[in-house]
Design a protein around this motif. Structure first.
Motif, PDB file in Angstrom:
ATOM      1  N   ASN A   1     -95.553   7.108   0.196  1.00 25.48           N
ATOM      2  CA  ASN A   1     -94.841   7.431   1.432  1.00 25.48           C
ATOM      3  C   ASN A   1     -94.509   8.913   1.452  1.00 25.48           C
ATOM      4  O   ASN A   1     -93.596   9.359   0.754  1.00 25.48           O
ATOM      5  CB  ASN A   1     -93.546   6.613   1.538  1.00 25.48           C
TER       6      ASN A   1
ATOM      7  N   CYS B   1     -92.922  12.217   2.685  1.00 22.79           N
ATOM      8  CA  CYS B   1     -91.807  12.722   3.492  1.00 22.79           C
ATOM      9  C   CYS B   1     -92.025  14.221   3.602  1.00 22.79           C
ATOM     10  O   CYS B   1     -91.766  14.956   2.653  1.00 22.79           O
ATOM     11  CB  CYS B   1     -90.465  12.430   2.831  1.00 22.79           C
TER      12      CYS B   1
ATOM     13  N   GLY C   1     -90.746   1.324  15.935  1.00 22.85           N
ATOM     14  CA  GLY C   1     -90.137   1.765  14.679  1.00 22.85           C
ATOM     15  C   GLY C   1     -91.180   2.014  13.601  1.00 22.85           C
ATOM     16  O   GLY C   1     -91.001   2.850  12.725  1.00 22.85           O
TER      17      GLY C   1
ATOM     18  N   ALA D   1     -96.400   6.098   6.616  1.00 25.78           N
ATOM     19  CA  ALA D   1     -95.426   5.959   7.708  1.00 25.78           C
ATOM     20  C   ALA D   1     -95.519   4.597   8.388  1.00 25.78           C
ATOM     21  O   ALA D   1     -94.556   4.128   8.977  1.00 25.78           O
ATOM     22  CB  ALA D   1     -95.625   7.077   8.731  1.00 25.78           C
TER      23      ALA D   1
ATOM     24  N   ILE E   1     -89.402  -2.473  10.503  1.00 17.72           N
ATOM     25  CA  ILE E   1     -88.071  -1.871  10.362  1.00 17.72           C
ATOM     26  C   ILE E   1     -87.082  -2.512  11.343  1.00 17.72           C
ATOM     27  O   ILE E   1     -85.890  -2.612  11.043  1.00 17.72           O
ATOM     28  CB  ILE E   1     -88.138  -0.327  10.579  1.00 17.72           C
TER      29      ILE E   1
ATOM     30  N   ILE F   1     -88.288   2.887   4.071  1.00 14.47           N
ATOM     31  CA  ILE F   1     -87.384   1.760   3.848  1.00 14.47           C
ATOM     32  C   ILE F   1     -88.177   0.472   3.630  1.00 14.47           C
ATOM     33  O   ILE F   1     -87.901  -0.292   2.704  1.00 14.47           O
ATOM     34  CB  ILE F   1     -86.373   1.637   5.015  1.00 14.47           C
TER      35      ILE F   1
ATOM     36  N   PHE G   1     -83.246  11.402   4.684  1.00 11.71           N
ATOM     37  CA  PHE G   1     -84.252  11.702   5.708  1.00 11.71           C
ATOM     38  C   PHE G   1     -83.762  12.891   6.492  1.00 11.71           C
ATOM     39  O   PHE G   1     -82.570  13.226   6.461  1.00 11.71           O
ATOM     40  CB  PHE G   1     -84.464  10.520   6.653  1.00 11.71           C
ATOM     41  N   GLN G   2     -84.673  13.519   7.179  1.00 14.31           N
ATOM     42  CA  GLN G   2     -84.288  14.596   8.085  1.00 14.31           C
ATOM     43  C   GLN G   2     -84.807  14.279   9.482  1.00 14.31           C
ATOM     44  O   GLN G   2     -84.073  13.835  10.335  1.00 14.31           O
ATOM     45  CB  GLN G   2     -84.761  15.941   7.537  1.00 14.31           C
ATOM     46  N   CYS G   3     -86.108  14.446   9.668  1.00 14.19           N
ATOM     47  CA  CYS G   3     -86.633  14.149  11.014  1.00 14.19           C
ATOM     48  C   CYS G   3     -86.636  12.655  11.299  1.00 14.19           C
ATOM     49  O   CYS G   3     -86.647  12.246  12.448  1.00 14.19           O
ATOM     50  CB  CYS G   3     -88.016  14.751  11.208  1.00 14.19           C
ATOM     51  N   GLY G   4     -86.661  11.838  10.259  1.00 14.46           N
ATOM     52  CA  GLY G   4     -86.578  10.393  10.447  1.00 14.46           C
ATOM     53  C   GLY G   4     -87.896   9.698  10.704  1.00 14.46           C
ATOM     54  O   GLY G   4     -87.934   8.468  10.826  1.00 14.46           O
ATOM     55  N   TYR G   5     -88.976  10.461  10.766  1.00 15.51           N
ATOM     56  CA  TYR G   5     -90.243   9.832  11.167  1.00 15.51           C
ATOM     57  C   TYR G   5     -90.842   8.980  10.053  1.00 15.51           C
ATOM     58  O   TYR G   5     -91.442   7.949  10.315  1.00 15.51           O
ATOM     59  CB  TYR G   5     -91.239  10.901  11.623  1.00 15.51           C
ATOM     60  N   CYS G   6     -90.669   9.404   8.820  1.00 22.79           N
ATOM     61  CA  CYS G   6     -91.226   8.604   7.726  1.00 22.79           C
ATOM     62  C   CYS G   6     -90.272   7.499   7.301  1.00 22.79           C
ATOM     63  O   CYS G   6     -90.621   6.646   6.504  1.00 22.79           O
ATOM     64  CB  CYS G   6     -91.548   9.486   6.513  1.00 22.79           C
ATOM     65  N   THR G   7     -89.039   7.551   7.819  1.00 25.18           N
ATOM     66  CA  THR G   7     -87.958   6.711   7.304  1.00 25.18           C
ATOM     67  C   THR G   7     -88.232   5.202   7.388  1.00 25.18           C
ATOM     68  O   THR G   7     -88.044   4.493   6.394  1.00 25.18           O
ATOM     69  CB  THR G   7     -86.644   7.076   8.026  1.00 25.18           C
ATOM     70  N   PRO G   8     -88.673   4.698   8.542  1.00 29.65           N
ATOM     71  CA  PRO G   8     -88.955   3.255   8.565  1.00 29.65           C
ATOM     72  C   PRO G   8     -89.971   2.839   7.492  1.00 29.65           C
ATOM     73  O   PRO G   8     -89.782   1.812   6.821  1.00 29.65           O
ATOM     74  CB  PRO G   8     -89.511   3.041   9.977  1.00 29.65           C
TER      75      PRO G   8
ATOM     76  N   LYS H   1     -94.347   3.691  12.318  1.00 30.10           N
ATOM     77  CA  LYS H   1     -94.869   4.985  12.776  1.00 30.10           C
ATOM     78  C   LYS H   1     -96.329   5.205  12.426  1.00 30.10           C
ATOM     79  O   LYS H   1     -96.819   4.734  11.406  1.00 30.10           O
ATOM     80  CB  LYS H   1     -94.040   6.117  12.155  1.00 30.10           C
TER      81      LYS H   1
END
Lengths: 338, 757, 212
Positions: C144, C146, C47, C59, C87, C119, C109-116, C49
């Protein structure tokens, strides 16, 4: 990244003697620049001595006035320390203008001054660099030098020191406490960093084995008339093209003392004490500020892509002085854009 | 009260996986005995490798192998085998194919070791000696050596001129001309390219790859390595952003496959951020535009010459100048698009390729033209509004750009805009308002989808497409649930696997239309099956009902004529003795429609900037982006697409620039510290408006795609706003403070075109 | 980029005990393994990245002793004895952390890669308690990146949770003042500062022994 031995030091004396024994070893505190550089094989220390367990993580008032910033206090904890915020707001502002919250949670007061330049060529083994490999030449001199120095440069190197914190420390007149192989000593912050000259591989005047144990802020605090102006290519999380730290002592509209340090323009935080004398006793007007800025930049040399920094630095100085004099109240500028 | 989902906002169905860290990206699949790769890249831009000494690297414990051009054999002889679905004219790059160096940072070796750290160390110990050839990387310095762009890339058409633009320009009283430049840009998705290669057995491999097209990777790998298609499985359930960089297979998947097949081991190869600058980029461009108009604001001539960079080995083409021929009503148009060959990696598609390049120059020029006749730039665009496609002389299937103007301007407050530059100020800040418009193709490709409806009423849909953050998982779930009258929770959409029915590359904003139509089609077939089953059930009101008599909603089948006669789908299947229904369907564009109509999405962008009068710093404080893109399947995820595009546009306008040092022929700012992309602090208020646009012709879903249209006009809107704030025309992106202050050494604004007569 | 020959000896592995998401992991690691690679490659906690490996994207943000840091620029051996939260340790069983929920609701988020990283960073931001306004949040979330450009939605999600917490704090205060304490167990997951808790532990099995 090279293979290295990891040593965890228990106290400063042990750390210093451990490093002294290993000619190419490095201390690590936050690691934010050391590991960054090691991943690019720019730094290749065979020994990495972890000093994070040393008892150097306190901020305490000095008996004779002033504030001692432990070398291992993080940049974030320093910026948000109540005493720093109240008495040395310039330092808080400068630190918070730098890096990111995560990096400021890692980077330490002892490590921040020792971070290395962000010159593209220094970071890339495909190009010559006198700082990385002495004698190979300076690629930035005729290369893409937008981020490079305009003051105190040499034909061997036009790299800048990238720190924001150090610009404020230079303006405030901090002192650096060092523990070395031959005991302890204290130097002016002004003497910590050096100009590139013909030995650009040396960023500072520390000896091998020296450990910064703390940084002392002087009794003189500059609580109100301060400004840190950072100009960069995006709004946050970028290194300065030009930054200006201003600390003024005012009596009404009159300047009693002015401290002005520049970042992003030289191999060290740049300050012109002689020029500062020029402002003493003067009213805080745009004309005086402009004249001062002209003096500070009078010896500046542009290398093409970075030539704009000369004019930009002047404008930044005027703005920062104006802001500081007005106690952070922004005033409409009288200067036309073009 | 019906199960209608399309057109409604729905949260991403993959959201929970993404916020918990459970969504797995290419480098995150575990495997037994995993080895790690690390790529070595060239230091020079042109030349050949004289020797490559891997002795020291091989001497390190834990190093399994080093692959270089010297020991890679037995691959195909044929260049054509290296072609992929997004290839350009020319000879594709063959990683480790020879000792020739075609561009700086070209991959020249792969170290495979037991750990990432060992592989990285070993790569640094490889000794290479080069013979350097002269290189050329300066686009602006090479315009005299440009050549006509050849056909070869799918979708590329040469721009068509009409009338006599030069003559009209000569005769015109009001005219402008300018040269517009932007540097190369790199995609820099946050996830770096990566492959986890699983060696299954001799000649059989599974590749977890970061890609926008699993089928493309499958085809490429099977061709290059001579493997049977069915023995190459490519899996890519989650992609951490791509923006075009995942269209063509990159050297990571080639090298991981090579090593895995050779060593019969599982291998993970993750590129470094620095290496994300070692392949395709949005090509830098130089564009020259001349334009004239009469005093009524009618455009009388347009001349647009665009120069793009390409590599020495391939001809990458974009549709750039073509857009200038379609956007406005104008009889005299002269367009040119040429390529300059440089010692760089072949450029590659990057979000709205061509259109965004064109709009930067052309929409800035339109603003300049409007100012030359002292006319409001929006009014000027209205006057020259193109009702039909000016090149093809065909009507648009739909074009609600006027609604974008109206609603965007209203939301932004454009009517209060003073025409004169430098007329709005807040303290040190000069305030400027600018606008621009743009278009993008509404395309559709053939695609297949599969549906399995189980006895418990759960539907599993699949298609080998991808979701690069675009919301594919979510909208396909919506389409499936709506078509079969199921709840969103009853439907699962799967993607990113070559075991699934084939889908086109995920690009060009065509995925929603293409895969969505296939999903709809396959669900219709399942529905028909259900209706047929229902009509055969005894003792029900459905007996002998015709297909057209049925309806579905809430997991039930009913009769249109008698809605109270309902039977759940589960019951229909149970009573029919059917355990599951499996259908596959294909859909594609209607070739007849293309003959009669043109298909474009449109957008109008309004931007407010604040420019520091002394320091030249630019902040984009407000953007309104009004989009006409047909039906919007999911306003929530589609809105995010546009929002992200606007952020890209801001980033492009103010920050992004891959700096080539021509001495070394190398991109120097190859890091996220020095290649600036927008950060949180850079982004302020952004409003997205979707205007109503009904379109029966574009595709069965009436949608046009939203991945690209949002970015097209953002940079020129900002550049125009900067002019409005300051009176300074920055024609060279990115718009940095030194250019605004006109103190930049390389500032190309010195030859000022008289703008305000 | 030559390493000198003296470095050819590989570093010796060192026993390292890491507390990740409340679970103790006794590992033997070479000192050159970053905390990020330890999480991803050794503990299969993917999780977190890798977006740049140089502290330039955020990330890899994790919480160490409640503070957000870039796990790519710290070596795992340096974090012996620290409490690390990734995460995977944010949610409370199947109940998402309010920020996780808010990110979904606001499509942050869109691709979700930066999301963890976003958060974890947002939790760190709330622990710091320095972000009072939207402008503060923007500045203090600028570490961070995005690339999909979801910033405004990220900020909406964070502001919403901040407001929820502020309301909860007032409620708690009022409740305490009135002598009622039964809400003391209210939404533990929203209490900033608790770096480790008995969360759903993600173990080796989560990463999976096979690639399927």
């Amino acid at each position: 990244m090279n293979s290295f031995s990891y040593i965890r030091a228990a106290d400063p004396a042990e750390a210093v003697s451990q490093l002294a024994q290993q000619s190419n070893g490095k201390f690590v505190a936050g690691g934010t620049n050391l590991f960054d550089l090691m991943k690019e094989n720019i730094e290749q220390p065979p020994y990495v001595i972890d000093i994070n367990r040393l008892d150097l993580a306190r901020i305490e008032p000095l008996p004779q006035g002033g504030l001692r910033l432990g070398a291992l206090v993080t940049n974030a904890d320093t910026a948000w320390n109540e005493l720093v915020e109240q008495n040395y707001p310039l330092l808080s502002k400068a630190i918070l203008a730098g890096a990111s919250p995560q990096l400021r949670n890692m980077a330490t007061n002892g490590g921040n001054p020792l971070q290395r330049t962000r010159c593209y060529y220094f970071y890339d083994h495909a190009t010559p660099c006198n700082k990385r490999e002495p004698g190979t030449g300076c690629s930035a001199l005729n290369g893409f030098n937008r981020i490079h120095a305009i003051l105190g440069t040499s034909e061997h190197c036009i790299a800048t020191h990238p720190s924001d914190m150090c610009v404020a420390l230079r303006a405030l007149g901090a002192r650096v406490n060092i523990k070395g192989v031959n005991g302890e000593r204290t130097i002016d912050f002004a003497d910590l960093h050096r100009l590139p000259g013909d030995a650009p591989h040396l960023d500072n005047n520390l000896e091998h084995g020296d450990l910064i144990t703390s940084i002392d802020l002087p009794e003189k605090q500059f609580k109100t008339n301060v400004a840190y102006l950072k100009l960069r290519d995006r709004q946050s999380y970028a290194f300065a093209l030009v930054s200006v730290a201003v600390a003024l002592e005012m009596n009404g509209d009159q300047i009693l003392e002015a401290r002005v340090a520049l970042g992003g323009v030289a191999h060290k935080p740049w300050r012109d004490e002689a020029a500062e004398e020029q402002l003493k006793g003067q009213p805080a007007t745009a004309d005086h500020f402009k004249a001062f800025a002209d003096t500070v930049l009078s010896g500046a040399i542009g290398y093409g892509h970075n030539t704009f920094k000369i004019e930009l630095a002047k404008r930044a100085i005027v703005r920062a002085l104006t802001t500081a004099a007005a106690q952070s109240v922004e005033e409409p500028s009288s200067q036309p854009l073009v | 009260m019906n199960t209608k989902y399309t057109g409604q906002s729905a949260s991403r169905v993959d959201g929970p996986l993404k916020v918990t860290g459970k969504a797995k990206y290419a480098a995150e699949f575990a495997a037994d005995g995993l080895l790690y790769g690390y790529v070595l890249n060239s230091n020079i831009a042109s030349g050949e490798i004289l020797s490559i000494d891997t002795t020291a690297a091989m001497g390190i414990k834990g190093v399994i192998s080093v692959f270089t051009h010297e020991n890679v054999e037995d691959l195909t002889w044929f260049n054509i085998k290296y072609k992929d679905m997004d290839s350009t004219a020319g000879t594709p790059f063959r990683p480790l194919g020879s000792n020739k160096i075609l561009f700086s940072m070209q991959p020249i070796g792969l170290v495979v070791a037991e750990s990432f750290e060992i592989a990285r160390l070993a790569a640094s110990l490889i000794e290479i000696s080069y013979k350097e050839y002269p290189h050329v990387t300066n686009l602006q310095g090479e315009l005299d050596h440009s050549k006509e762009a050849p056909m070869g890339k799918i979708g590329y058409v040469q721009p068509k001129s009409r009338g006599n633009a030069e003559k009209a320009y000569r005769k015109a009283e009001y005219k402008i001309q300018g040269e517009y430049v932007h540097a190369a840009e790199h995609h820099n998705p946050l996830e770096m390219l990566a492959t986890t290669a699983i060696w299954e057995e001799e000649g059989k491999i599974t590749l977890y790859d970061k890609t926008q097209g699993v089928s493309n990777v499958q085809m490429y790998i099977s061709n290059v390595f001579g493997l049977k298609m069915e023995n190459v499985r490519v899996v890519s359930p989650f992609v951490g952003g791509a923006f075009g960089i995942g269209l063509r297979p990159k050297y990571n998947v080639f090298l991981a496959t090579l090593a895995s097949l050779e060593l019969r081991r599982n291998i993970r190869l993750v590129l470094t951020r620095q290496q994300m600058f070692s392949f395709g980029h949005r090509p830098g461009s130089v564009q020259r535009i001349a334009m004239s108009a009469d005093l009524n604001g009618k455009l009388t001539s347009i001349q647009h010459a665009a120069f793009g960079e390409t590599s020495t080995y391939e001809d990458y083409t974009e549709i750039v100048a073509n857009w200038s021929g379609t956007m406005y009503n104008c009889e005299n148009v002269k367009l040119k698009y040429e390529l300059v060959k440089l010692n760089v990696a072949t450029p590659t598609d990057m979000r709205a390729p061509g259109a965004v390049t064109s709009a930067h120059a052309f929409e800035s020029a339109i603003d300049e033209m409007a100012y030359a006749i002292k006319m409001d730039p929006l009014e000027f665009r209205r006057i020259n509004y193109a009702e039909e496609d000016q090149v093809e002389k065909k009507p648009y299937s739909s074009k609600e750009l006027r609604a974008c103007y109206d609603q965007g301007a209203a939301k932004f407050g454009w009517e209060n805009r003073p025409l004169e530059p430098q007329s709005m100020r807040e303290g040190n800040q000069l305030v400027g308002w600018g606008m621009a418009n743009g278009a993008w193709d509404a395309l559709m490709m053939p695609a297949k989808a599969q549906a399995i409806l189980s006895a418990d009423g759960k539907l599993i849909l699949s298609s080998g497409t991808s979701d690069i953050g675009t919301g594919t998982y979510t909208i396909m779930t919506q389409i499936g649930a709506e078509t079969l009258g199921l709840g969103l929770d009853d439907v699962t959409f799967q993607l990113g696997d070559t075991h699934m029915p084939m889908a086109p590359l995920e690009g060009g904003s065509w995925t929603a239309a293409s895969v969505g139509s296939a999903v709809k089609a396959v669900c219709e077939e399942v529905k028909t099956k259900l209706f047929e089953m229902a009509s055969k059930l005894k003792d029900t009101p459905f007996k002998r009902a015709k297909i057209k008599d049925f309806a579905v909603d809430h997991g039930h089948i009913s009769l249109l004529s008698n809605p109270s006669a309902r039977l759940s789908i589960v019951d229909v299947m149970r009573l029919s003795g059917v355990n599951s229904i499996l259908e596959t369907a294909m859909s594609g564009p209607d070739p007849k429609a293309k003959k009669t109509h043109s298909f474009n999405s449109h957008a109008a962008v309004f931007a407010e900037v604040k420019v520091d009068a002394d320091l030249g710093t630019v902040v984009v404080t407000r953007v309104v982006c009004a989009v006409a893109a047909g039906k919007i399947l999911n306003p929530k995820t589609a809105g995010s697409q546009i929002l992200g595009s606007v952020v890209w546009g801001i980033s492009k306008a103010l920050e992004e620039e891959s700096v080539l040092d021509n001495e070394f022929g190398r991109f120097m700012n190859h890091s996220l510290a020095e290649y600036h992309v927008a950060v949180n602090k850079d982004i302020n208020e952004i409003d997205v408006i979707f205007v109503e646009e009904h379109d029966d012709l574009v595709n069965p879903l009436g949608i046009k795609g939203v991945g690209e249209i949002g970015i097209v006009a953002v940079a020129p809107a900002i550049a125009n706003a900067v002019f409005h704030a300051t009176g300074v025309r920055v024609r060279n992106l990115p718009i940095t403070m030194d250019k605004v202050l006109q103190i930049a050494e390389e500032d190309k604004n010195q030859e000022e075109v008289p703008l305000l007569k | 980029m030559k390493n000198s020959v003296q470095n050819l000896q590989l570093p010796e592995s060192i026993p390292v005990s890491l507390n990740v998401n409340g679970q103790q992991h006794n590992l033997s690691l070479q000192p050159w393994v970053s905390l990020l690679d330890t999480l991803r490659e050794h503990l299969h906690l993917t999780g977190t990245k890798k977006g740049c490996d140089h502290g330039q994207c955020g990330a890899c943000t994790v919480l160490v002793d409640g503070k957000r840091i870039n796990s790519c620029l710290t070596m795992a051996v340096m974090k012996e004895g620290s409490e690390i939260v990734t995460i995977e340790g944010i949610a409370h069983g199947d109940t998402l952390h309010p920020l996780q929920q808010a990110f979904i609701e606001h499509d942050a988020f869109q691709c979700g890669y930066c999301t963890p990283g976003q958060i974890c960073s947002a939790i760190g931001l709330m622990n710091e308690g320095k972000a009072n306004t939207l402008d503060d949040v923007k500045e203090l979330m600028s570490g961070n990146i995005c690339r999909c450009g979801a910033y405004t939605h990220i900020n909406e999600a964070i502001m919403q949770v901040k407001e929820q917490e502020a309301e909860a704090a007032i409620l708690l205060k009022n409740t305490e003042a009135s002598g009622l304490h039964e809400v003391s167990e209210r939404d533990e997951t929203s209490v900033p500062g608790a770096p480790a808790r008995e969360a759903e532990l993600v173990t080796e099995a989560e990463g999976g022994a096979s690639h399927e």
